[in-house]
Design an enzyme around this catalytic site. Structure first.
Site, mmCIF file in Angstrom:
data_model
loop_
_atom_site.group_PDB
_atom_site.id
_atom_site.type_symbol
_atom_site.label_atom_id
_atom_site.label_comp_id
_atom_site.label_asym_id
_atom_site.label_seq_id
_atom_site.Cartn_x
_atom_site.Cartn_y
_atom_site.Cartn_z
ATOM 1 C CG ASN A 1 -2.138 0.871 1.075
ATOM 2 O OD1 ASN A 1 -2.343 1.484 0.035
ATOM 3 N ND2 ASN A 1 -2.957 0.931 2.115
ATOM 4 N NE ARG B 1 -9.480 -2.886 13.386
ATOM 5 C CZ ARG B 1 -8.633 -2.179 12.629
ATOM 6 N NH1 ARG B 1 -7.405 -2.621 12.410
ATOM 7 N NH2 ARG B 1 -9.001 -1.049 12.067
ATOM 8 C CE1 TYR C 1 -5.249 1.760 10.817
ATOM 9 C CE2 TYR C 1 -6.090 0.913 12.913
ATOM 10 C CZ TYR C 1 -5.742 0.716 11.590
ATOM 11 O OH TYR C 1 -5.898 -0.514 11.035
ATOM 12 C CG ASP D 1 -4.325 -2.184 14.657
ATOM 13 O OD1 ASP D 1 -3.251 -2.022 15.277
ATOM 14 O OD2 ASP D 1 -4.393 -2.332 13.422
ATOM 15 C CG HIS E 1 -2.073 1.456 13.008
ATOM 16 N ND1 HIS E 1 -1.309 2.302 12.251
ATOM 17 C CD2 HIS E 1 -2.558 0.532 12.148
ATOM 18 C CE1 HIS E 1 -1.345 1.907 10.989
ATOM 19 N NE2 HIS E 1 -2.090 0.823 10.906
ATOM 20 C CD GLU F 1 -3.718 -5.458 14.411
ATOM 21 O OE1 GLU F 1 -4.859 -5.943 14.551
ATOM 22 O OE2 GLU F 1 -3.348 -4.927 13.358
ATOM 23 C CD GLU G 1 -0.968 -4.102 10.432
ATOM 24 O OE1 GLU G 1 -1.910 -4.762 10.878
ATOM 25 O OE2 GLU G 1 -1.070 -2.933 10.044
ATOM 26 N NE ARG H 1 -2.313 -7.764 12.785
ATOM 27 C CZ ARG H 1 -3.360 -7.963 11.988
ATOM 28 N NH1 ARG H 1 -4.066 -9.063 12.074
ATOM 29 N NH2 ARG H 1 -3.704 -7.039 11.107
ATOM 30 C CG ASP I 1 -3.836 -2.310 2.592
ATOM 31 O OD1 ASP I 1 -4.685 -1.952 3.423
ATOM 32 O OD2 ASP I 1 -2.731 -2.767 2.901
ATOM 33 C CD GLU J 1 -7.120 -6.875 9.487
ATOM 34 O OE1 GLU J 1 -5.925 -7.135 9.288
ATOM 35 O OE2 GLU J 1 -7.544 -5.738 9.762
ATOM 36 C CD1 TRP K 1 -1.385 7.365 10.548
ATOM 37 C CD2 TRP K 1 -0.867 5.472 9.437
ATOM 38 N NE1 TRP K 1 -2.562 6.832 10.057
ATOM 39 C CE2 TRP K 1 -2.285 5.671 9.383
ATOM 40 C CE3 TRP K 1 -0.319 4.343 8.835
ATOM 41 C CZ2 TRP K 1 -3.143 4.780 8.725
ATOM 42 C CZ3 TRP K 1 -1.161 3.468 8.181
ATOM 43 C CH2 TRP K 1 -2.573 3.686 8.117
#
Ligand code: EZ4
Ligand code: CO
Length: 402
Positions: free
Chosen positions: A37, A147, A159, A210, A212, A236, A262, A283, A316, A339, A402
């Site tokens: 992405n 989630r 987010y 999450d 993030h 997460e 991830e 993940r 994505d 997910e 981010w």
């Protein structure tokens, strides 16, 4: 059998996707997802400029050898662009092998360990009320795991929250949007969110969240501890994962299960996390972590530490990536959860799939290979549209994760 053609397609049916199509001399087609992405063209170039001509003429049945050719043989190994390209090649080769044997891919990975693949859905809201209502709708549709993300009072963006109707999509046209962050506001807000969700929806539904990558290790330890009463399925990316030792602090203070990886791209990113038993779910998805060949090794290694899989599955990652994940999820013993975000209707104009949703789980079709088709003519109607993921700044302007 020999590879006759390697082609790369970049298209934007609702969002950008990079697709690798390998064709054998006897006409078997294998598909791989090479989408990263916001960095789509870097992977497309890696494949076109550095892999395609080296693929043509090889015997596609020698998957292990080809994997090592592109991993060890590259000299500049690892990293998200290289590993996304290797993943696409690897998945396309497994697709070819399964099709040539006229069997669904999961049969080559050990066969079925379960009937269906448990997935988690996304409930987002601009307020706690909205997030709870969204969770209620998903539970009514039959989802067993959800989630939960909600806007943080006092922050302009959060987010995971969709701007308008339709699913959440963080990548936006042009250069990166700038978002604002404040850990203190977030840490005050999240326990109250989960207190409300448990009160509204009871103890049975699996709840996930999450972070993030946005907390320091000690802040993450505090959040994991504060969330214990709400019995999360997982928390997460509580911290940015490049500091594997950072997860030690969370473990020292809390029994909330932790999922991470991830943005990882090889098994080496997990070494301390596994050997010190610092996580519960991994993940790193097949399409970014070196394909089925590398994930098979990582998942087997993780199984000895009682770590289960919970692959990244945002929109994505293309339907090819999701299909590859589903075959793998179905086959391995230490599958945890998958997910799931539904792809848009225009995405399905380009990618035909055989999986289907039933009562919060995905059921995999018995079509040979991955069971995914790619329509090049439809793809050409959706040209690539440059987009970027946001960046994040603290309220005083300091650049943050981010
Ligand atoms: O931000 O896939 O768990 N899911 C996520 C995603 C990621 C996007 C980045 O491209 O964290 O929403
Ligand atoms: Co995530």
């Amino acid at each position: 059998m020999k590879l006759a053609k390697a082609e790369v397609f970049v298209c934007c049916p609702g969002r950008n996707f990079v697709t690798l199509k390998l064709t054998t001399d006897d006409g078997i087609v294998g598909l791989g997802d090479a989408t990263l992405n916001g960095r789509e063209l870097a992977v497309a170039s890696y494949l076109n400029d550095h892999c395609s001509s080296a693929l043509v003429g090889r015997d596609p049945r020698n998957i292990e050898d080809i994997w090592h050719y592109f991993y060890r043989g590259a000299y500049w190994r690892r990293g998200p662009v290289t590993m996304a390209a290797i993943s696409a090649i690897d998945v396309a080769l497994w697709d070819i092998k399964a099709k040539s044997l006229n069997t669904p891919l999961y049969n080559l990975l050990g066969g079925k360990s379960r009937r269906e693949v448990l997935v988690y859905a996304h409930a987002n809201g601009k307020s706690v009320d909205e997030a709870s209502a969204a969770a209620g709708e998903l539970i009514a549709q039959g989802f067993r795991a959800v989630r939960i993300q909600s806007s943080v009072p006092g922050l302009s963006h959060t987010y995971g929250i969709a701007k308008g109707p339709g699913g959440y999509e963080p990548a936006q046209p042009g250069i990166a949007e700038e978002h604002a962050w404040d850990s203190a506001k977030y840490l005050r807000h999240v326990p109250a969110l989960f207190e409300r969700i448990r009160a509204d929806h009871g103890s049975e539904i699996h709840l996930l969240h999450d972070v993030h990558h946005r907390l320091t290790p000690i802040e993450a330890a505090r959040l994991a501890k504060d969330l214990e009463p709400y019995r999360l399925f997982w928390l997460e990316d509580p911290v940015a994962g490049e500091l594997q030792e950072g997860l030690r602090l969370i473990r020292r203070h809390s029994t909330t299960p932790i999922a991470i990886g991830e943005v990882f791209n090889t098994a080496y990113d997990f070494s301390t996390l596994l050997t010190e038993q610092l996580i519960d779910y991994l993940r790193m998805p097949i399409c970014h972590g070196g394909g089925i060949t590398h994930l098979s090794k990582l998942a087997a290694w993780a199984s000895f530490y009682h770590v289960q899989t919970g692959f990244h599955g945002a929109t994505d990652l293309s339907p090819i990536a999701l299909a590859a994940a589903l075959h793998f999820d179905l086959a391995i013993n230490n599958f945890g959860i998958q997910e799931y975000m539904p792809h848009s209707a225009s995405t399905f104009d380009v990618f035909g799939v055989g999986y289907s949703l039933a009562q919060g789980a995905l059921v995999v079709s018995d079509a040979p290979g991955l069971g995914v088709t790619f329509d090049e003519v439809a793809a050409a109607r959706f040209p690539y549209a440059p987009a970027s993921l946001p960046v994040n700044r603290k309220l005083d302007g300091t650049l943050y994760h981010w």
